[in-house]
Design an enzyme around this catalytic site. Structure first.
Site, short mmCIF file in Angstrom:
data_model
loop_
_atom_site.label_atom_id
_atom_site.label_comp_id
_atom_site.label_asym_id
_atom_site.label_seq_id
_atom_site.Cartn_x
_atom_site.Cartn_y
_atom_site.Cartn_z
N VAL A 156 -12.63 -5.62 0.75
CA VAL A 156 -12.25 -4.23 0.96
C VAL A 156 -11.39 -4.15 2.22
O VAL A 156 -11.76 -4.69 3.27
CB VAL A 156 -13.48 -3.31 1.13
CG1 VAL A 156 -13.04 -1.86 1.33
CG2 VAL A 156 -14.39 -3.42 -0.08
N THR A 175 0.84 -1.20 0.00
CA THR A 175 0.00 0.00 0.00
C THR A 175 0.88 1.25 0.00
O THR A 175 1.93 1.28 0.62
CB THR A 175 -0.89 0.00 1.25
OG1 THR A 175 -1.75 -1.13 1.20
CG2 THR A 175 -1.73 1.26 1.34
N THR A 228 -0.66 1.24 6.51
CA THR A 228 -0.35 0.15 5.59
C THR A 228 -0.16 -1.13 6.39
O THR A 228 0.48 -1.11 7.44
CB THR A 228 0.93 0.45 4.78
OG1 THR A 228 1.28 -0.72 4.02
CG2 THR A 228 2.10 0.83 5.65
N GLY A 229 -0.74 -2.22 5.92
CA GLY A 229 -0.58 -3.48 6.63
C GLY A 229 -1.79 -4.37 6.52
O GLY A 229 -2.49 -4.36 5.50
#
Length: 301
Positions: free
Chosen positions: A197, A168, A219-220
């Site tokens: 999602v 991301t 992010t992750g």
């Protein structure tokens, strides 16, 4: 007091993988330098985070836009969000495969529609109506992502990204007028079920900005960042509990870890403090603090 931070994902490389990646470092430095130049020109934080994320989407080294990972059907499903700290206006899109720049589409949702979040065909129809560039889904697909999907199919796994890194991308900024903004974009998970999602397009989870507190991009492991309401949690800890940015960001990331989540985040508060914590082995990141120097990091050092 301009500030900037951006990330290209966080994760845990496979055994034997190189920790230092000059191509990634060079890309992060180049994109951060352009974002810094825009801030010095007096551009708004919203303009800057959109531009930085669009450049990251155009770089095949990261899991967003060109080079995004593929779902179980072999299709890129792209998510993005943007939020303006001045008004808490925001826009998000999820499951798009034809919008040339998901982050541009997210900004159009924010500024040119009365809504906040659009999905799939509806999101793409809005972009078409507003005259935003469209491409064939194949535009985003690169050979490496096809290979990763084939490997994931053979093992029956859902993979966060190549070498178990979460690719991301995102950016946060504080402009010369003291306004904050955040933006995030992703291709999600390799071999994910169509329609899944993550946290990226959800304001308050993977993306959040409020001039009263901070701008955040995560992010992750998306599901864990959603459960932690990571972006809003940082805002709440600063605004209601009186915590500083470092403490608030670490507490939110600890909450993610408690749910077996991995990853990191970047954040800038209203006073210009910058933090970039992560609980994975690496987080691809670049940032600019008070001295105006672009710094790039991958590992904890």
């Amino acid at each position: 007091m301009i500030r900037l931070a951006l990330h290209g994902g966080a994760g845990d490389p496979a055994p034997g993988a190189a920790n230092d990646q000059p191509e990634h470092r060079a890309a992060l430095a180049r994109i951060a330098a352009e974002g810094l130049a825009w801030l010095k020109q007096g551009r708004s934080a919203v303009d800057v985070v959109e531009r930085v994320v669009e450049l990251l989407e155009d770089c095949p080294l990261f899991n967003a836009g060109i080079g995004a990972v593929l779902n179980a059907d072999g299709v890129p499903e792209l998510d993005a969000a943007i939020m303006d700290g001045r008004s808490r206006a925001g826009g998000g899109v999820t499951g798009v495969s034809r919008s040339r720049s998901p982050v541009r589409l997210a900004r159009a949702v924010m500024e040119r529609s009365p809504h906040v979040l659009f999905a799939g065909l509806g999101a793409e129809a809005l972009g078409r109506e507003l005259g935003l560039p469209e491409v064939d889904p194949g535009y985003f697909i690169i050979e490496e992502r096809v290979r990763q999907l084939e490997q994931a199919r053979r093992t029956g796994s859902i993979v966060l990204d190549h070498d178990a890194a979460f690719g991301t991308v995102g950016a946060v900024a504080r402009d010369a007028r003291g306004h904050l903004a955040a933006s995030t974009s992703t291709g999600g998970l390799t071999n994910k079920r169509p329609g899944r999602v993550g946290d990226t397009p959800i304001l308050g989870a993977g993306t959040y900005a409020d001039d009263r507190s901070a701008a955040v991009s995560c992010t992750g492991t998306g599901e864990c960042f959603i459960r932690a309401a990571a972006g809003f949690q940082i805002h709440a800890r600063i605004t209601y509990a009186g915590q500083d940015l470092k403490s608030a960001a670490q507490a939110a990331l600890d909450d993610v870890r408690e749910q077996n989540g991995r990853g990191g985040l970047i954040a800038i508060d209203r006073d210009g403090n910058v933090v970039l914590p992560f609980n994975s082995h690496l987080m691809y990141r670049a940032w600019v603090e008070a001295d105006g120097v672009v710094r790039v990091g991958l590992g904890p050092d």
